[in-house]
Design a protein around this motif. Structure first.
Motif, PDB file in Angstrom:
ATOM      1  N   MET A   1       0.828  -1.192   0.000  1.00 39.98           N
ATOM      2  CA  MET A   1       0.000   0.000   0.000  1.00 39.98           C
ATOM      3  C   MET A   1       0.866   1.247   0.000  1.00 39.98           C
ATOM      4  O   MET A   1       0.595   2.175  -0.746  1.00 39.98           O
ATOM      5  CB  MET A   1      -0.911  -0.002   1.220  1.00 39.98           C
ATOM      6  N   ILE A   2       1.892   1.287   0.811  1.00 31.80           N
ATOM      7  CA  ILE A   2       2.752   2.462   0.856  1.00 31.80           C
ATOM      8  C   ILE A   2       3.485   2.638  -0.477  1.00 31.80           C
ATOM      9  O   ILE A   2       3.684   3.755  -0.938  1.00 31.80           O
ATOM     10  CB  ILE A   2       3.744   2.404   2.046  1.00 31.80           C
ATOM     11  N   VAL A   3       3.847   1.523  -1.105  1.00 30.07           N
ATOM     12  CA  VAL A   3       4.529   1.592  -2.392  1.00 30.07           C
ATOM     13  C   VAL A   3       3.609   2.199  -3.444  1.00 30.07           C
ATOM     14  O   VAL A   3       4.036   3.014  -4.265  1.00 30.07           O
ATOM     15  CB  VAL A   3       5.032   0.186  -2.817  1.00 30.07           C
ATOM     16  N   THR A   4       2.357   1.836  -3.399  1.00 27.57           N
ATOM     17  CA  THR A   4       1.382   2.391  -4.333  1.00 27.57           C
ATOM     18  C   THR A   4       1.257   3.897  -4.156  1.00 27.57           C
ATOM     19  O   THR A   4       1.209   4.639  -5.138  1.00 27.57           O
ATOM     20  CB  THR A   4       0.001   1.727  -4.113  1.00 27.57           C
ATOM     21  N   LYS A   5       1.238   4.359  -2.924  1.00 25.31           N
ATOM     22  CA  LYS A   5       1.142   5.795  -2.659  1.00 25.31           C
ATOM     23  C   LYS A   5       2.398   6.526  -3.128  1.00 25.31           C
ATOM     24  O   LYS A   5       2.315   7.638  -3.654  1.00 25.31           O
ATOM     25  CB  LYS A   5       0.901   6.048  -1.181  1.00 25.31           C
ATOM     26  N   ILE A   6       3.539   5.905  -2.936  1.00 26.86           N
ATOM     27  CA  ILE A   6       4.789   6.520  -3.387  1.00 26.86           C
ATOM     28  C   ILE A   6       4.783   6.661  -4.905  1.00 26.86           C
ATOM     29  O   ILE A   6       5.140   7.719  -5.439  1.00 26.86           O
ATOM     30  CB  ILE A   6       6.008   5.707  -2.907  1.00 26.86           C
ATOM     31  N   PHE A   7       4.374   5.602  -5.611  1.00 27.88           N
ATOM     32  CA  PHE A   7       4.332   5.670  -7.066  1.00 27.88           C
ATOM     33  C   PHE A   7       3.303   6.687  -7.549  1.00 27.88           C
ATOM     34  O   PHE A   7       3.543   7.398  -8.533  1.00 27.88           O
ATOM     35  CB  PHE A   7       4.056   4.300  -7.680  1.00 27.88           C
ATOM     36  N   ALA A   8       2.184   6.800  -6.874  1.00 26.40           N
ATOM     37  CA  ALA A   8       1.177   7.801  -7.244  1.00 26.40           C
ATOM     38  C   ALA A   8       1.733   9.210  -7.041  1.00 26.40           C
ATOM     39  O   ALA A   8       1.518  10.100  -7.881  1.00 26.40           O
ATOM     40  CB  ALA A   8      -0.093   7.602  -6.425  1.00 26.40           C
ATOM     41  N   PHE A   9       2.461   9.406  -5.964  1.00 27.36           N
ATOM     42  CA  PHE A   9       3.072  10.709  -5.694  1.00 27.36           C
ATOM     43  C   PHE A   9       4.117  11.044  -6.761  1.00 27.36           C
ATOM     44  O   PHE A   9       4.156  12.161  -7.282  1.00 27.36           O
ATOM     45  CB  PHE A   9       3.709  10.712  -4.303  1.00 27.36           C
ATOM     46  N   LEU A  10       4.939  10.066  -7.109  1.00 28.11           N
ATOM     47  CA  LEU A  10       5.960  10.289  -8.143  1.00 28.11           C
ATOM     48  C   LEU A  10       5.331  10.577  -9.501  1.00 28.11           C
ATOM     49  O   LEU A  10       5.820  11.417 -10.257  1.00 28.11           O
ATOM     50  CB  LEU A  10       6.902   9.082  -8.231  1.00 28.11           C
ATOM     51  N   ARG A  11       4.237   9.898  -9.801  1.00 28.71           N
ATOM     52  CA  ARG A  11       3.504  10.149 -11.045  1.00 28.71           C
ATOM     53  C   ARG A  11       2.970  11.571 -11.065  1.00 28.71           C
ATOM     54  O   ARG A  11       3.060  12.278 -12.076  1.00 28.71           O
ATOM     55  CB  ARG A  11       2.367   9.137 -11.171  1.00 28.71           C
ATOM     56  N   ALA A  12       2.427  12.017  -9.933  1.00 26.57           N
ATOM     57  CA  ALA A  12       1.897  13.383  -9.841  1.00 26.57           C
ATOM     58  C   ALA A  12       3.021  14.410  -9.988  1.00 26.57           C
ATOM     59  O   ALA A  12       2.837  15.445 -10.639  1.00 26.57           O
ATOM     60  CB  ALA A  12       1.161  13.577  -8.519  1.00 26.57           C
ATOM     61  N   LEU A  13       4.182  14.118  -9.423  1.00 26.70           N
ATOM     62  CA  LEU A  13       5.317  15.029  -9.588  1.00 26.70           C
ATOM     63  C   LEU A  13       5.723  15.141 -11.056  1.00 26.70           C
ATOM     64  O   LEU A  13       6.059  16.229 -11.536  1.00 26.70           O
ATOM     65  CB  LEU A  13       6.510  14.559  -8.762  1.00 26.70           C
ATOM     66  N   ARG A  14       5.686  14.022 -11.762  1.00 19.88           N
ATOM     67  CA  ARG A  14       6.024  14.048 -13.189  1.00 19.88           C
ATOM     68  C   ARG A  14       5.006  14.879 -13.962  1.00 19.88           C
ATOM     69  O   ARG A  14       5.377  15.670 -14.823  1.00 19.88           O
ATOM     70  CB  ARG A  14       6.094  12.639 -13.760  1.00 19.88           C
ATOM     71  N   VAL A  15       3.733  14.724 -13.648  1.00 21.66           N
ATOM     72  CA  VAL A  15       2.696  15.521 -14.301  1.00 21.66           C
ATOM     73  C   VAL A  15       2.911  17.006 -14.013  1.00 21.66           C
ATOM     74  O   VAL A  15       2.801  17.851 -14.910  1.00 21.66           O
ATOM     75  CB  VAL A  15       1.289  15.069 -13.847  1.00 21.66           C
ATOM     76  N   GLN A  16       3.246  17.322 -12.776  1.00 22.40           N
ATOM     77  CA  GLN A  16       3.498  18.713 -12.406  1.00 22.40           C
ATOM     78  C   GLN A  16       4.665  19.278 -13.221  1.00 22.40           C
ATOM     79  O   GLN A  16       4.570  20.363 -13.788  1.00 22.40           O
ATOM     80  CB  GLN A  16       3.805  18.836 -10.914  1.00 22.40           C
ATOM     81  N   TYR A  17       5.746  18.535 -13.298  1.00 28.76           N
ATOM     82  CA  TYR A  17       6.924  18.985 -14.050  1.00 28.76           C
ATOM     83  C   TYR A  17       6.598  19.167 -15.532  1.00 28.76           C
ATOM     84  O   TYR A  17       6.952  20.183 -16.140  1.00 28.76           O
ATOM     85  CB  TYR A  17       8.065  17.989 -13.873  1.00 28.76           C
ATOM     86  N   GLN A  18       5.901  18.196 -16.117  1.00 30.58           N
ATOM     87  CA  GLN A  18       5.557  18.281 -17.535  1.00 30.58           C
ATOM     88  C   GLN A  18       4.637  19.466 -17.810  1.00 30.58           C
ATOM     89  O   GLN A  18       4.773  20.136 -18.839  1.00 30.58           O
ATOM     90  CB  GLN A  18       4.896  16.982 -18.003  1.00 30.58           C
ATOM     91  N   THR A  19       3.734  19.743 -16.900  1.00 31.57           N
ATOM     92  CA  THR A  19       2.838  20.890 -17.059  1.00 31.57           C
ATOM     93  C   THR A  19       3.618  22.194 -16.980  1.00 31.57           C
ATOM     94  O   THR A  19       3.406  23.104 -17.783  1.00 31.57           O
ATOM     95  CB  THR A  19       1.733  20.865 -15.985  1.00 31.57           C
ATOM     96  N   GLN A  20       4.540  22.278 -16.039  1.00 29.66           N
ATOM     97  CA  GLN A  20       5.373  23.482 -15.916  1.00 29.66           C
ATOM     98  C   GLN A  20       6.188  23.703 -17.187  1.00 29.66           C
ATOM     99  O   GLN A  20       6.246  24.826 -17.699  1.00 29.66           O
ATOM    100  CB  GLN A  20       6.322  23.371 -14.722  1.00 29.66           C
TER     101      GLN A  20
END
Length: 52
Positions: A1-20
């Protein structure tokens, strides 16, 4: 479960960077056309990636 949250957070960071990156490529006129200015890019990218 914690691994899933970490990957979701990393995915969101990538989306944030790509949007910027995408928004920073726009000139001031194009940003104005979509209702933004340069000062808003980081906040908008964060909202896109993580929601409100």
């Amino acid at each position: 479960m914690i691994v899933t949250k970490i990957f979701a957070f990393l995915r969101a960071l990538r989306v944030q960077y790509q949007t910027q990156v995408a928004l920073r490529k726009l000139d001031p006129r194009e940003l104005a056309d979509i209702g933004l200015n340069r000062d808003m890019i980081d906040d908008v990218a964060h909202r896109v990636a993580f929601g409100r």
